[in-house]
Design an enzyme around this catalytic site. Structure first.
Site, PDB file in Angstrom:
ATOM      1  CB  SER A  76      23.450   4.122   5.226  1.00  0.00           C
ATOM      2  OG  SER A  76      23.269   4.753   3.978  1.00  0.00           O
ATOM      3  CG  PHE A 141      18.769   4.760  -5.607  1.00  0.00           C
ATOM      4  CD1 PHE A 141      18.779   3.577  -4.887  1.00  0.00           C
ATOM      5  CD2 PHE A 141      19.981   5.313  -5.992  1.00  0.00           C
ATOM      6  CE1 PHE A 141      19.971   2.951  -4.550  1.00  0.00           C
ATOM      7  CE2 PHE A 141      21.182   4.703  -5.656  1.00  0.00           C
ATOM      8  CZ  PHE A 141      21.183   3.511  -4.937  1.00  0.00           C
ATOM      9  CB  ALA A 142      14.008   7.564  -9.515  1.00  0.00           C
ATOM     10  CB  THR A 144       8.921  -0.139 -10.278  1.00  0.00           C
ATOM     11  OG1 THR A 144       8.370   0.009  -8.961  1.00  0.00           O
ATOM     12  CG2 THR A 144       8.991  -1.616 -10.622  1.00  0.00           C
ATOM     13  CE1 TYR A 179      23.616   9.304   6.556  1.00  0.00           C
ATOM     14  CE2 TYR A 179      22.875   8.984   4.294  1.00  0.00           C
ATOM     15  CZ  TYR A 179      23.415   8.472   5.470  1.00  0.00           C
ATOM     16  OH  TYR A 179      23.776   7.149   5.544  1.00  0.00           O
ATOM     17  CB  SER A 180      25.905  13.893   0.942  1.00  0.00           C
ATOM     18  OG  SER A 180      26.348  13.638  -0.383  1.00  0.00           O
ATOM     19  N   GLY A 320      20.231   2.026   8.044  1.00  0.00           N
ATOM     20  CA  GLY A 320      20.552   1.674   6.668  1.00  0.00           C
ATOM     21  C   GLY A 320      19.281   1.458   5.872  1.00  0.00           C
TER      22      GLY A 320
END
Length: 368
Positions: A76, A141-142, A144, A179-180, A320
């Protein structure tokens, strides 16, 4: 403030770390390594000179040590680059920060209570739009398993925004702060529309090339990091730890795509604060902040965090976080002091605190 277990690390360096005096940059890097990070690299600049320190491994499979110029995914911190380009375009009179998203991207932000005609570019950059964060709804992102299944998938910006549009907004535009990452996907799309070039090309020609950031890349669809680099590692909260270095960066796009080094990020944030990239009027707008309740007393401007320092004042910069990577970078408002740190691996609950402490202590000590 570091917990007692962290404080003990100042006297007993983590395995793979160089012995150091308490309070030194090396000691603070060792403390981060001690929270479970695989590799750590850091730089600090100020009136007292330039310092760097490393700890741990760049690649756990080979045992190669982390080195000063290893590249990493800045995640980020990309947002500072994207916001800078949009502010440059505003300074050139090619857009207004008060233009609506609908004006530049007709029909893109709509459905489920989303209305681009009520959202401004400024609100995108400051995270006051209320738009849902698409990263909360992607398998990569959720877990492995989700990461390994989708790590090489390629996304268009429109596809990422469409994920967010399946959800109602968090709040009405301007009515709160949240934050988005979707905000910055839209920001990149606006750069594309205004200039006729990709946001990647604009960041390259307006920032990377003029500042001579030789180790900074906007990789597009390339999932691999070329040259010397830190490998990322994550277990996504449970299960086995896997090497997550290879990832199609289109999943981050203008919100989180860039690969860089501590040296290049130091150059970027120093140049930004010293007015080398923006005219005074645009830099002042970038530095105009609102409360952002993630860090204590932190505030958010346009692509910049403002974080208070224990010695008084504060710094502008960005954090980030990507699977396997954690970055924190910042500079004082006059650009005379800067610090950047990157770590790999999941670490533990104290890892972010240790990164925060490094920046605080280095930016305070550099001014003494």
């Amino acid at each position: 403030m570091l917990v007692a277990a962290m404080a003990a690390l100042a006297c007993a360096p983590a395995a793979g770390a160089v012995a150091a005096e308490p309070g030194s940059l090396q000691g603070e890097v060792n403390a981060i390594k001690g929270t479970g990070s695989v590799g750590v690299v850091a730089e600090s600049t100020g009136p007292r000179g330039h310092r760097f320190a490393t700890a741990g491994q760049a690649d756990s499979s080979t045992g190669a040590p982390a080195e000063r110029y290893d590249a990493f995914r800045i995640a980020s911190a990309t947002k500072s680059f994207t916001a800078t380009v949009l502010l440059q375009l505003a300074g050139e009179g090619r857009l207004s920060l008060d233009d609506s998203v609908e004006h530049w991207l007709p029909g893109v932000v709509s459905g489920n209570g989303n209305d681009g005609s009520r959202i401004t570019i400024r609100q995108l950059l400051q995270h006051t739009s209320g738009i849902y964060d698409y990263t909360a709804d992607l398998p990569v992102f959720a877990s492995t398993a989700g990461f390994l299944a989708d790590r090489f998938a390629s996304y268009t910006p429109a596809q990422l925004v469409a994920v967010a549009m399946r959800h109602a907004p968090y709040f009405a535009p301007g009515a709160g702060w949240k934050y988005s990452n979707t905000n910055y996907i839209l920001a990149g799309m606006i750069i594309d529309r205004v200039t006729g070039h990709t946001w990647q090309d604009e960041v390259t020609t307006r920032i990377i090339q003029p500042l001579g950031l030789r180790h900074t890349r906007v990789p597009g669809t390339d999932p691999f990091i070329s040259g010397a680099h830190l490998h990322g590692y994550s277990n996504f909260g449970s299960g086995p730890t896997v090497d997550v270095t290879a990832l199609n960066p289109t999943v981050g796009d203008a919100a989180a795509e860039i690969v860089s080094t501590t040296a290049d990020l130091t150059t970027f944030y120093t140049a930004l604060m010293r007015g080398r990239l923006l005219a005074p009027a645009q830099l002042a707008q970038m530095e105009t902040t609102v409360p952002a309740p993630i860090w204590p007393n932190a505030r958010y401007g346009l692509g910049l965090w403002w974080v208070p320092l224990s010695c008084g004042g504060g710094y502008f910069g960005h954090s980030g976080g990507a699977p396997g990577y954690n970055t924190l970078a910042g500079a004082t408002p006059d650009g005379r002091r800067a610090a950047v740190v990157a770590s790999t691996g999941d670490g533990d609950a104290d890892s972010q605190s240790a990164l925060d402490t490094l920046l605080d202590q280095q930016l305070c000590q550099a001014g003494r």
